[in-house]
Design a protein around this motif. Structure first.
Motif, mmCIF file in Angstrom:
data_model
loop_
_atom_site.group_PDB
_atom_site.id
_atom_site.type_symbol
_atom_site.label_atom_id
_atom_site.label_comp_id
_atom_site.label_asym_id
_atom_site.label_seq_id
_atom_site.Cartn_x
_atom_site.Cartn_y
_atom_site.Cartn_z
ATOM 1 N N GLU A 240 0.808 -1.216 0.000
ATOM 2 C CA GLU A 240 0.000 0.000 0.000
ATOM 3 C C GLU A 240 0.846 1.273 0.000
ATOM 4 N N ALA A 241 2.014 1.227 0.665
ATOM 5 C CA ALA A 241 2.780 2.465 0.826
ATOM 6 C C ALA A 241 4.212 2.371 0.330
ATOM 7 N N GLY A 242 4.686 1.183 -0.069
ATOM 8 C CA GLY A 242 6.057 1.043 -0.548
ATOM 9 C C GLY A 242 7.090 1.160 0.550
ATOM 10 N N VAL A 243 6.679 0.884 1.809
ATOM 11 C CA VAL A 243 7.563 1.039 2.956
ATOM 12 C C VAL A 243 7.986 -0.335 3.471
ATOM 13 N N ASP A 244 9.281 -0.513 3.688
ATOM 14 C CA ASP A 244 9.791 -1.747 4.285
ATOM 15 C C ASP A 244 9.682 -1.662 5.801
ATOM 16 N N VAL A 245 9.226 -2.760 6.399
ATOM 17 C CA VAL A 245 9.038 -2.826 7.847
ATOM 18 C C VAL A 245 10.104 -3.715 8.455
ATOM 19 N N ALA A 246 10.717 -3.233 9.553
ATOM 20 C CA ALA A 246 11.788 -3.985 10.212
ATOM 21 C C ALA A 246 11.272 -4.900 11.308
ATOM 22 N N SER A 247 10.300 -4.433 12.088
ATOM 23 C CA SER A 247 9.779 -5.243 13.196
ATOM 24 C C SER A 247 8.305 -4.939 13.400
ATOM 25 N N VAL A 248 7.602 -5.910 13.989
ATOM 26 C CA VAL A 248 6.158 -5.818 14.191
ATOM 27 C C VAL A 248 5.841 -6.239 15.617
ATOM 28 N N SER A 249 4.993 -5.473 16.317
ATOM 29 C CA SER A 249 4.603 -5.838 17.677
ATOM 30 C C SER A 249 3.086 -5.762 17.836
ATOM 31 N N PHE A 250 2.510 -6.818 18.407
ATOM 32 C CA PHE A 250 1.051 -6.894 18.610
ATOM 33 C C PHE A 250 0.611 -5.938 19.703
#
Length: 336
Positions: A240-250
């Motif tokens: 959707e935004a072309g952004v790479d994500v490094a980490s994800v937290s619930f």
């Protein structure tokens, strides 16, 4: 998280074992203390701006002397009923009147002869409900929507019939007899944040085509088959935004009965601020500081100023939590 989100904290015992016993269900349907909500095409019945609950004893609304009890019994008998659960062993049902035409519904309300009794759209009536009522009615709405979509068997096309108080649909084709159960669609919804080398952190909010202009919300998307929740977050943010994500937290989750989703909320750490928007999904997107978001208007406010999502949504919770965290950090820095 303390779950204060709208539609959470269901107060009922769903009685998943008891509802399979048809004799028990029949007894509860005819019990004087059983309670009934009334639903019609996305709306619930209200009296004097309060959700209306009927029982044959009249103890809920103390209206036995004016209620046409026989008329309520007739409408309950002739329309689809869904068992929702029990409250201190009292059975709770919702009666779906959606097959009634507008004219017939109006005539029924006129027979009741109660001033200020009307059906109100569920989404627009949330301010009239407490936390527990919102959870019960969202549950009922999601079940009714699923039942409507499962009137015919997805395997053979045969007609289905409701079982277990409306929680199971069974194909009536003797050569099929496939069972169908309520479905919930998992949706990841994420606040993407980025911390520059200097200056305050920023978050990514977007204008979606499916919501009004000038409302900036978090990114979201359905989980694909064979995909973990974290993988869905990473994929959706990039698509959707072309952004790479490094980490994800619930962070938290929320049942969402529009029509039958489970919203699963995350914070996601971006690796950069460059944007490449999927224009079919988003009108625009920008990075904002917490201080900038304090100046946003509310959903529904007039004018061209940017607005925040609805207060009942998990998107708004994510934004509020992030702003609270960032402003707290800023205050600590200033204090030092």
């Amino acid at each position: 998280m303390g779950t204060e989100l709208t539609f959470c904290r269901m107060p009922l015992d769903r009685a998943s074992t008891l509802r399979k016993n048809q004799q028990w269900l029949d007894e509860k349907l005819n019990a004087n203390d059983s309670r009934f909500y009334f639903y019609w095409r996305g709306k619930y019945l209200y009296l004097d701006e309060k959700i209306f609950v009927f029982n044959r004893e009249g103890s809920i609304d103390k209206l036995l002397n004016v209620l046409n009890t026989s008329e309520f019994n007739k409408i309950i008998t002739e329309n689809a009923l869904t068992f929702l659960g029990t409250d201190n062993n009292v059975a709770i049902f919702v009666c779906d009147l959606s097959l009634m035409h507008d004219v017939d519904l109006k005539k029924w309300l006129e027979k009741l002869d109660l001033i200020n009794m009307k059906f109100i759209d569920f989404r627009n009536s949330l301010s009239l409900l407490n936390q527990q009522q919102g959870a019960i009615l969202s549950y009922a709405k999601a079940l009714i929507h699923w039942q409507r979509s499962a009137n015919f068997c997805g395997s053979c096309g045969g007609k289905t019939k409701a079982m277990d108080g409306g929680h199971r649909m069974v194909c009536t084709n003797d050569s099929c007899q496939k069972e169908h159960f309520p479905r919930t669609d998992p949706v990841v919804i994420m606040l993407v944040e980025y911390q520059p080398k200097s200056g305050p952190a920023v978050c990514l909010l977007a204008e979606h085509h499916r919501i009004p202009d000038k409302v900036f919300s978090t990114l979201a998307g359905f989980v694909d088959p064979g995909e973990s929740l974290q993988e869905a977050v990473i994929r959706e943010v990039y698509e959707e935004a072309g952004v790479d994500v490094a980490s994800v937290s619930f962070i938290d989750s929320q049942p969402w009965p529009f029509p039958n989703s489970l919203m699963i909320g995350f914070f996601a750490q971006a690796q950069g601020m460059d944007l490449c928007l999927e224009e079919e999904e988003l009108r625009s997107a920008s990075w904002f500081t917490a201080q900038q978001l304090l100046d946003f208007n509310e959903w529904g406010d007039e004018g061209d100023a940017p607005k925040l999502p609805r207060k009942e949504s998990i998107s708004r919770l994510l934004i509020d939590l992030w702003c609270e965290k960032q402003l707290s950090v800023t205050a600590d820095v200033i204090g030092k």
